[in-house]
Scaffold this active site. Sequence first.
Site, short mmCIF file in Angstrom:
data_model
loop_
_atom_site.label_atom_id
_atom_site.label_comp_id
_atom_site.label_asym_id
_atom_site.label_seq_id
_atom_site.Cartn_x
_atom_site.Cartn_y
_atom_site.Cartn_z
N LYS A 34 -13.18 -2.02 -14.74
CA LYS A 34 -13.47 -3.22 -14.11
C LYS A 34 -14.17 -4.32 -14.97
CE LYS A 34 -12.60 -1.96 -10.04
NZ LYS A 34 -11.80 -2.46 -9.27
N ASN A 74 -6.23 -5.98 -5.06
CA ASN A 74 -7.28 -5.23 -4.54
C ASN A 74 -7.38 -3.79 -4.64
OD1 ASN A 74 -9.44 -4.52 -2.38
ND2 ASN A 74 -7.94 -3.66 -1.29
N ASP A 132 3.56 1.50 -4.87
CA ASP A 132 2.85 2.24 -6.13
C ASP A 132 2.58 1.31 -7.14
OD1 ASP A 132 1.85 3.72 -8.03
OD2 ASP A 132 3.25 5.34 -7.77
N VAL A 133 1.41 0.78 -7.19
CA VAL A 133 1.06 -0.32 -8.42
C VAL A 133 1.16 0.15 -9.52
CG1 VAL A 133 -0.28 -1.94 -6.63
CG2 VAL A 133 -1.54 -0.03 -8.10
N TYR A 182 -14.47 3.96 -14.37
CA TYR A 182 -14.29 3.08 -13.49
C TYR A 182 -15.02 1.82 -14.09
CZ TYR A 182 -15.37 0.49 -9.13
OH TYR A 182 -15.66 -0.46 -8.12
N ASP A 192 1.01 -1.11 -0.04
CA ASP A 192 -0.09 0.10 0.20
C ASP A 192 0.87 1.32 -0.15
OD1 ASP A 192 -2.27 1.81 0.36
OD2 ASP A 192 -3.30 0.27 1.42
#
Length: 258
Positions: free
Chosen positions: A158, A88, A61-62, A154, A35
């Site tokens: 998804k 997640n 940092d993804v 968004y 995170d």
Amino acid sequence: MVLDSTAIVTGGGRGIGQAICVRLAQKGADVVIADLDSAEMSETKRLVENEGQRALAVETDVTELESVQDTVDTALDEFDEVGILVNNAGIAGPTDPCEEIAQEAWDATTNVNLRGPFFMCREVIPIMKEQGYGRVVNIASVTGKKPLLNRTPYAATKMGLIGFTRTLALEVGEHDINVNAICPGSVDGPRIRGVFEQQAEATGQTYDTVRTEVENQSPRNELVDREDIANTTAYLCSDEASRITGQDINVSAGKVMY
């Protein structure tokens, strides 16, 4: 159901991610909390260790490949293996009509919600292949299956994450690696409350009206609890779910049934 493995959970500092970290620990997994918020990660680490499992908090940092690589390397150095990956980390993105959305807002949403899982899987899948075992769970959304007004970035991410899940499951199944997605409905907590506030402002409704409308989309007339997502994640990571892969599983209190 015992998870004798090491799990990396992105966005594990709070909310759904924290609940997933704790539940995986309760089932026997050591947990790497990936995170950006050190204070929130510290609390999750404490909760995991309270369950008798080892925990490691790694600032991640993804959206940056080097940061993801450093996190995976740190996990291997500490635990020698990575058997579970839970993607997640995600952001809600803007609540605006498509033509009013700035490029920066679109890019920020896609970078976290799609590029992040890609980077994590890119680095972890080779480890799982070498081990001959792995479980990947991507936290998607029911918005990956049905429209959500004024939420094009968004929804696109998804829906994309579901396609990514199915295709990756096809690629890696022969290595005993399962890849699934969970599609939560509206999960009660600070994040969804912020979305309700944005929607209320955009539509001229009250917060309570927006919340009630969303609750009434479920035949149970309720939101989902974060522990519901954590329970499903733990199951998908267990041997009891060894024949489940390439699936997008709704945990939505019936809000979506397909």
